[in-house]
Motif scaffolding. Structure first.
Motif, PDB file in Angstrom:
ATOM      1  N   TRP A  58       6.800  45.852  22.963  1.00 54.03           N
ATOM      2  CA  TRP A  58       7.065  44.849  24.126  1.00 54.03           C
ATOM      3  C   TRP A  58       8.575  44.773  24.099  1.00 54.03           C
ATOM      4  O   TRP A  58       9.391  45.074  23.067  1.00 54.03           O
ATOM      5  CB  TRP A  58       6.591  43.455  23.831  1.00 54.03           C
ATOM      6  N   GLY A  59       9.120  44.734  25.229  1.00 56.53           N
ATOM      7  CA  GLY A  59      10.594  44.486  25.463  1.00 56.53           C
ATOM      8  C   GLY A  59      10.957  43.139  26.271  1.00 56.53           C
ATOM      9  O   GLY A  59      10.490  42.853  27.231  1.00 56.53           O
ATOM     10  N   VAL A  60      11.931  42.405  25.556  1.00 55.85           N
ATOM     11  CA  VAL A  60      12.490  41.257  26.126  1.00 55.85           C
ATOM     12  C   VAL A  60      14.008  41.036  26.470  1.00 55.85           C
ATOM     13  O   VAL A  60      14.721  41.645  25.713  1.00 55.85           O
ATOM     14  CB  VAL A  60      11.884  39.954  25.295  1.00 55.85           C
TER      15      VAL A  60
ATOM     16  N   GLY B  93      14.847  36.014  27.606  1.00 62.46           N
ATOM     17  CA  GLY B  93      13.724  35.690  27.082  1.00 62.46           C
ATOM     18  C   GLY B  93      12.548  36.011  27.621  1.00 62.46           C
ATOM     19  O   GLY B  93      11.395  36.039  27.187  1.00 62.46           O
ATOM     20  N   MET B  94      12.659  36.713  28.734  1.00 61.38           N
ATOM     21  CA  MET B  94      11.634  36.949  29.509  1.00 61.38           C
ATOM     22  C   MET B  94      11.049  38.564  29.223  1.00 61.38           C
ATOM     23  O   MET B  94      11.891  39.558  29.369  1.00 61.38           O
ATOM     24  CB  MET B  94      12.034  37.114  31.074  1.00 61.38           C
ATOM     25  N   PRO B  95       9.715  38.527  29.317  1.00 62.52           N
ATOM     26  CA  PRO B  95       9.177  40.052  28.938  1.00 62.52           C
ATOM     27  C   PRO B  95       9.464  40.766  29.856  1.00 62.52           C
ATOM     28  O   PRO B  95       9.156  40.475  31.259  1.00 62.52           O
ATOM     29  CB  PRO B  95       7.852  39.808  28.483  1.00 62.52           C
ATOM     30  N   ILE B  96      10.002  42.073  29.847  1.00 60.37           N
ATOM     31  CA  ILE B  96      10.030  42.977  31.123  1.00 60.37           C
ATOM     32  C   ILE B  96       9.292  44.496  30.524  1.00 60.37           C
ATOM     33  O   ILE B  96       8.889  45.119  31.499  1.00 60.37           O
ATOM     34  CB  ILE B  96      11.488  43.394  31.446  1.00 60.37           C
ATOM     35  N   LEU B  97       9.243  44.718  29.177  1.00 61.39           N
ATOM     36  CA  LEU B  97       8.449  45.890  28.932  1.00 61.39           C
ATOM     37  C   LEU B  97       7.164  45.406  28.377  1.00 61.39           C
ATOM     38  O   LEU B  97       7.113  44.490  27.528  1.00 61.39           O
ATOM     39  CB  LEU B  97       9.088  46.792  27.832  1.00 61.39           C
ATOM     40  N   LEU B  98       6.096  45.591  29.043  1.00 53.04           N
ATOM     41  CA  LEU B  98       4.713  45.055  28.713  1.00 53.04           C
ATOM     42  C   LEU B  98       3.723  45.780  28.262  1.00 53.04           C
ATOM     43  O   LEU B  98       3.482  46.828  28.848  1.00 53.04           O
ATOM     44  CB  LEU B  98       4.211  44.422  30.205  1.00 53.04           C
ATOM     45  N   SER B  99       3.381  45.350  27.001  1.00 51.01           N
ATOM     46  CA  SER B  99       2.287  46.125  25.863  1.00 51.01           C
ATOM     47  C   SER B  99       2.233  47.626  26.202  1.00 51.01           C
ATOM     48  O   SER B  99       1.075  48.072  26.678  1.00 51.01           O
ATOM     49  CB  SER B  99       1.075  45.424  26.590  1.00 51.01           C
ATOM     50  N   MET B 100       3.402  48.163  25.964  1.00 49.15           N
ATOM     51  CA  MET B 100       3.651  49.782  26.030  1.00 49.15           C
ATOM     52  C   MET B 100       2.789  50.430  24.877  1.00 49.15           C
ATOM     53  O   MET B 100       2.952  50.087  23.643  1.00 49.15           O
ATOM     54  CB  MET B 100       4.914  50.167  26.222  1.00 49.15           C
ATOM     55  N   LYS B 101       1.936  51.393  25.323  1.00 50.02           N
ATOM     56  CA  LYS B 101       1.030  51.868  24.198  1.00 50.02           C
ATOM     57  C   LYS B 101       1.683  53.407  23.766  1.00 50.02           C
ATOM     58  O   LYS B 101       2.105  54.118  24.708  1.00 50.02           O
ATOM     59  CB  LYS B 101      -0.410  52.196  24.651  1.00 50.02           C
ATOM     60  N   LYS B 102       1.354  53.760  22.673  1.00 53.32           N
ATOM     61  CA  LYS B 102       1.823  55.070  22.189  1.00 53.32           C
ATOM     62  C   LYS B 102       1.367  56.221  23.002  1.00 53.32           C
ATOM     63  O   LYS B 102       0.038  56.271  23.261  1.00 53.32           O
ATOM     64  CB  LYS B 102       1.599  55.307  20.795  1.00 53.32           C
ATOM     65  N   LYS B 103       1.842  57.014  23.470  1.00 59.08           N
ATOM     66  CA  LYS B 103       1.468  58.255  23.977  1.00 59.08           C
ATOM     67  C   LYS B 103       0.726  59.333  23.206  1.00 59.08           C
ATOM     68  O   LYS B 103       1.604  59.598  22.287  1.00 59.08           O
ATOM     69  CB  LYS B 103       2.367  59.003  25.142  1.00 59.08           C
ATOM     70  N   PRO B 104      -0.268  59.688  23.128  1.00 61.55           N
ATOM     71  CA  PRO B 104      -0.868  60.729  22.357  1.00 61.55           C
ATOM     72  C   PRO B 104      -0.138  62.066  22.128  1.00 61.55           C
ATOM     73  O   PRO B 104       0.324  62.535  23.060  1.00 61.55           O
ATOM     74  CB  PRO B 104      -2.306  61.122  22.695  1.00 61.55           C
ATOM     75  N   GLY B 105       0.383  62.566  20.842  1.00 60.71           N
ATOM     76  CA  GLY B 105       1.115  63.830  20.653  1.00 60.71           C
ATOM     77  C   GLY B 105       2.541  63.701  21.060  1.00 60.71           C
ATOM     78  O   GLY B 105       3.212  64.773  21.273  1.00 60.71           O
ATOM     79  N   ALA B 106       2.918  62.452  21.462  1.00 56.41           N
ATOM     80  CA  ALA B 106       4.350  62.564  21.836  1.00 56.41           C
ATOM     81  C   ALA B 106       5.202  61.234  21.420  1.00 56.41           C
ATOM     82  O   ALA B 106       4.426  60.089  21.023  1.00 56.41           O
ATOM     83  CB  ALA B 106       4.503  62.504  23.349  1.00 56.41           C
ATOM     84  N   ASP B 107       6.474  61.335  21.105  1.00 61.30           N
ATOM     85  CA  ASP B 107       7.068  59.997  20.838  1.00 61.30           C
ATOM     86  C   ASP B 107       7.678  59.621  22.054  1.00 61.30           C
ATOM     87  O   ASP B 107       8.930  59.309  22.536  1.00 61.30           O
ATOM     88  CB  ASP B 107       8.589  60.508  19.938  1.00 61.30           C
ATOM     89  N   ALA B 108       6.659  58.812  22.557  1.00 59.33           N
ATOM     90  CA  ALA B 108       6.878  58.121  24.114  1.00 59.33           C
ATOM     91  C   ALA B 108       5.895  56.958  24.112  1.00 59.33           C
ATOM     92  O   ALA B 108       4.611  57.301  23.406  1.00 59.33           O
ATOM     93  CB  ALA B 108       6.783  58.983  25.170  1.00 59.33           C
TER      94      ALA B 108
END
Length: 214
Positions: free
Chosen positions: A54-56, A82-97
């Motif tokens: 998450w990013g705020v 304090g407002m969230p802008i990156l929302l529940s970002m999930k790990k991409k399989p096989g990549a650092d993303a």
């Protein structure tokens, strides 16, 4: 006196190099911490909350911004700090993303986005259309990686009756402890000039994130 054969000494040195390289790679791929957006108008604090990133907004160059275009009437007029802008970002399989959504306060819309660490001090943002994230840009690190803490373990739905200072639950991508980290177990990172106090703290405890991760 005990003497080590040269071949054995070389093996130890080589093993140490591999371990050091692995440690660097783990830190280099860590998207957590405070990041300055490309045009310098804000810092975004990224942390892992219940396994997702998450990013705020943690700092604003021009204080007092409002979320006036939010489609939810209950959120219109809330501070952008304090407002969230990156929302529940999930790990991409096989990549650092990490993949998820990004919220744009300029039009009240969310867009698909990907974040990807580049080295240890840059974070690439791609696939979104925002006022300060136009089609993708690179953020610069201004705060250290954020390890798991007792504070953000509470945001993951941990037992509220757990003893104070109890260790957080293990996380697959939890980074090694680093100085000046966020959470009740460690002090907050040094703030940007003109902002002596940290008004955001552990973002996993913010109500908009905590209720989404329980």
């Amino acid at each position: 006196m005990l003497h080590c054969p040269r071949s054995f000494a070389r093996t130890i040195a080589y093993t140490g190099l591999i371990l050091a390289t692995g440690t660097y790679s783990a830190l280099a791929a860590d998207p957590t911490g405070d990041w300055r957006v490309a045009d310098g108008v804000a810092n975004i604090r990224v942390a892992q909350c219940n396994g997702n990133m998450w990013g705020v907004v943690a700092w604003e160059k021009v204080p007092g911004g409002k979320d006036s275009h939010n489609p939810d009437p209950a959120k219109q007029g809330r501070p952008t700090l304090g407002m969230p802008i990156l929302l529940s970002m999930k790990k991409k399989p096989g990549a650092d993303a990490w993949e998820g959504q990004v919220y744009n306060a300029k039009d009240g819309q969310t867009y698909s986005s990907t974040i990807k660490p580049v080295g240890s001090d840059q974070l690439e943002i791609q696939g979104c259309v925002l006022g300060f994230l136009c089609g993708g840009e690179t953020w610069t690190r201004v705060g250290p990686p954020i390890p798991s803490s007792p504070a953000n373990s509470m945001a993951k739905g941990a037992d509220k009756g757990a003893p104070k200072g109890a260790p957080a639950q293990p996380q697959a991508a939890a980074p090694a402890p680093a100085p000046k980290t966020i959470g009740s177990a460690a002090p907050a990172p040094k703030q940007a000039a003109g902002q002596p106090k940290d008004p955001v703290g552990d973002i996993c405890l913010l109500s908009d994130i905590a209720k989404s991760t329980r």
